[in-house]
Design a protein around this motif. Sequence first.
Motif, mmCIF file in Angstrom:
data_model
loop_
_atom_site.group_PDB
_atom_site.id
_atom_site.type_symbol
_atom_site.label_atom_id
_atom_site.label_comp_id
_atom_site.label_asym_id
_atom_site.label_seq_id
_atom_site.Cartn_x
_atom_site.Cartn_y
_atom_site.Cartn_z
ATOM 1 N N UNK A 87 0.662 -1.275 0.034
ATOM 2 C CA UNK A 87 0.215 -0.444 0.231
ATOM 3 C C UNK A 87 0.942 1.446 -0.070
ATOM 4 N N UNK A 88 1.801 1.208 0.491
ATOM 5 C CA UNK A 88 3.159 2.457 1.031
ATOM 6 C C UNK A 88 3.492 3.073 -1.040
ATOM 7 N N UNK A 89 3.921 1.695 -1.293
ATOM 8 C CA UNK A 89 4.445 1.874 -2.768
ATOM 9 C C UNK A 89 3.199 2.819 -3.561
ATOM 10 N N UNK A 90 2.126 1.890 -3.839
ATOM 11 C CA UNK A 90 1.050 2.081 -4.663
ATOM 12 C C UNK A 90 0.437 3.992 -4.143
ATOM 13 N N UNK A 91 0.577 3.931 -3.060
ATOM 14 C CA UNK A 91 -0.255 5.001 -2.701
ATOM 15 C C UNK A 91 1.758 6.602 -2.947
ATOM 16 N N UNK A 92 2.385 5.796 -3.397
ATOM 17 C CA UNK A 92 3.935 6.707 -2.787
ATOM 18 C C UNK A 92 3.726 7.254 -4.239
ATOM 19 N N UNK A 93 3.272 6.147 -5.104
ATOM 20 C CA UNK A 93 3.836 6.044 -6.352
ATOM 21 C C UNK A 93 2.787 7.221 -7.813
ATOM 22 N N UNK A 94 1.614 7.017 -6.714
ATOM 23 C CA UNK A 94 -0.399 7.682 -7.388
ATOM 24 C C UNK A 94 0.212 9.299 -7.025
ATOM 25 N N UNK A 95 0.919 9.448 -5.796
ATOM 26 C CA UNK A 95 0.789 11.047 -5.207
ATOM 27 C C UNK A 95 2.066 11.699 -6.415
ATOM 28 N N UNK A 96 2.715 11.292 -6.518
ATOM 29 C CA UNK A 96 3.846 11.359 -7.569
ATOM 30 C C UNK A 96 3.393 11.722 -8.576
ATOM 31 N N UNK A 97 2.637 11.048 -9.536
ATOM 32 C CA UNK A 97 1.921 11.256 -10.531
ATOM 33 C C UNK A 97 1.712 11.959 -10.753
ATOM 34 N N UNK A 98 0.478 12.221 -9.116
ATOM 35 C CA UNK A 98 -0.462 13.469 -9.819
ATOM 36 C C UNK A 98 -0.059 14.550 -9.230
ATOM 37 N N UNK A 109 9.333 10.012 3.963
ATOM 38 C CA UNK A 109 9.543 9.323 5.205
ATOM 39 C C UNK A 109 9.152 8.661 6.070
ATOM 40 N N UNK A 110 7.720 9.444 6.514
ATOM 41 C CA UNK A 110 6.783 9.318 7.758
ATOM 42 C C UNK A 110 6.285 8.363 7.899
ATOM 43 N N UNK A 111 6.216 8.377 6.426
ATOM 44 C CA UNK A 111 4.470 7.046 5.617
ATOM 45 C C UNK A 111 5.682 6.515 5.287
ATOM 46 N N UNK A 112 6.627 6.025 4.735
ATOM 47 C CA UNK A 112 7.095 4.796 4.631
ATOM 48 C C UNK A 112 7.541 4.597 6.316
ATOM 49 N N UNK A 113 7.755 5.428 7.621
ATOM 50 C CA UNK A 113 7.635 4.174 9.176
ATOM 51 C C UNK A 113 6.407 3.653 8.562
ATOM 52 N N UNK A 114 4.953 4.337 9.091
ATOM 53 C CA UNK A 114 4.048 3.536 9.422
ATOM 54 C C UNK A 114 4.405 3.411 8.682
ATOM 55 N N UNK A 115 4.766 2.353 7.375
ATOM 56 C CA UNK A 115 3.664 1.641 6.537
ATOM 57 C C UNK A 115 4.805 0.140 7.600
ATOM 58 N N UNK A 116 6.321 0.380 7.855
ATOM 59 C CA UNK A 116 7.375 -0.998 7.789
ATOM 60 C C UNK A 116 7.010 -1.179 8.715
ATOM 61 N N UNK A 117 7.128 0.356 10.487
ATOM 62 C CA UNK A 117 7.526 -0.475 11.223
ATOM 63 C C UNK A 117 9.114 -0.564 11.864
ATOM 64 N N UNK A 118 9.172 0.556 10.188
ATOM 65 C CA UNK A 118 10.427 0.973 10.699
ATOM 66 C C UNK A 118 11.138 2.693 10.376
ATOM 67 N N UNK A 119 11.909 2.991 11.355
ATOM 68 C CA UNK A 119 12.852 4.741 11.454
ATOM 69 C C UNK A 119 13.114 4.677 10.695
ATOM 70 N N UNK A 120 12.726 6.401 9.612
ATOM 71 C CA UNK A 120 13.464 6.605 8.712
ATOM 72 C C UNK A 120 15.034 7.164 8.487
ATOM 73 N N UNK A 141 9.515 8.437 15.481
ATOM 74 C CA UNK A 141 9.651 7.070 16.175
ATOM 75 C C UNK A 141 9.665 6.827 17.500
ATOM 76 N N UNK A 142 8.585 6.116 18.143
ATOM 77 C CA UNK A 142 8.334 6.041 19.173
ATOM 78 C C UNK A 142 8.681 4.361 19.850
ATOM 79 N N UNK A 143 9.232 3.580 18.926
ATOM 80 C CA UNK A 143 8.733 2.228 19.630
ATOM 81 C C UNK A 143 10.133 1.884 19.960
ATOM 82 N N UNK A 144 10.022 1.167 21.445
ATOM 83 C CA UNK A 144 11.156 1.110 22.603
ATOM 84 C C UNK A 144 12.094 0.118 21.961
ATOM 85 N N UNK A 145 11.774 -1.507 21.421
ATOM 86 C CA UNK A 145 12.832 -1.581 20.541
ATOM 87 C C UNK A 145 13.746 -1.047 19.285
#
Length: 431
Positions: free
Chosen positions: A53-64, A349-360, A369-373
């Motif tokens: 979903x991240x890649x679909x939205x990112x590409x759609x937003x860029x195309x727009x 990058x913030x959307x990336x973090x939300x999608x992948x549960x990973x720090x940008x 980024x807030x997750x303790x681990x």
Amino acid sequence: MNSRRLPLAAAVSVLAVGALALSGCTGDTSGGGGDGDTTMTLWHNSTTGPGVEFWEKTVADFEADNEGVTIEIQSIQNEDLDGKLQTALNSGDAPDIFLQRGGGKMAAMVKAGQLKDLTDAIAGGAKDEIPDAAYSANSLDGKIYAMPVAVLPGGLFYSQDLFDQAGITENPTTLDELETANTALKAAGIEPIALGAKDAWPAAHWYYWLALRECSADTLAAAADDMDFSDECWVRAGEDLQAFAETEPFNSGFLTTSAQQGAGSSAGLLANHQAAMELMGAWNPGVIGSLTPDQQPLADLSWFPFPEIEGGDGEPGSMMGGVDGYSCSVDAPDACVDFLNYLGTSAVQTEYYKAFNAPPVNTVAQEAVTEPYLQTILAAYNDAPYATQWLDTVYGQNVGNALNVAVVDLLAGNSSAEELVKAVQDAAAKA
């Protein structure tokens, strides 16, 4: 090719993403919509829920925001990506935009003239908010060949609930302590460690980490430059793995278990509390979250660094992790560079973090980024006296593949530590 420590504030993150178009990969500036239209292809390796979903939205937003630009995306399983990409590059039918792992793999692409030089094209937030050090792993001879999106430190992800159930109150810090924890887990009826050895590279990660503990930083760097694996530390690492495997720490059927595909994969076993731990890179939280029953992040997920080994030549606290980015093929249109700069902005990058549960990697987006681990992972990486990329990335595809297969042979009981090293040295001699 020397490995280097990348400070956390300079480069952090987590990613394993991409998409696939197996034909028509070359950028088409005529497109199908009239003069001036541009069609590009994107290859990434995200195959589930939020990542796709991240890649679909990112590409759609860029195309727009970029009239006349079309990006064709399709995801491909991570384990298949490198081989398909190499075939496409060598056939002259490369995708315009694709996941770049760096190391020896990227160096081979640069040598073959297959990558676009991005050095003077980095702009906007990607230039101002991503520190120079983050670009270093995607650079060669002072030139940038990929937009960094993730530094992916590894370690042991675990279920706190299962540790509590087994009475484990402190995380293991040595290999002996890890074996003690495994014994406690077994006594509680819990399989200690999930391992997807069917895919080879997850099994090889155990050897990589033991080599990081047994070999000095100079030895590891020299091997990357000279492809010389004669130091006895390489055999010691194999002997360590063989001895550890004899304690039966892994899930039943680990040799035929995949890493990231479905509930029965090693990530799925941890996601569903069927095993207590998994050794993996920092993309793992997102993969695990996609495989829980409700497809939400695992609530009790935690992490600790790979244990130390008494008497090893490696510096205590040394870390290992991938440094992923995205490259443009050498003949990709200018819009490819625009898209990479878009990936580097704080909003994406913030959307990336939300999608992948990973720090940008973008320093502004890192504030989310807030997750303790994740904070623990990044602190360990930031404090490391030495860090290297995954060894199969450092040594390039041919040697890396030979290493991965040799580790599985050892775990299957089909070879010795000496034979493992010989297989790697033989592959290096042909490289």
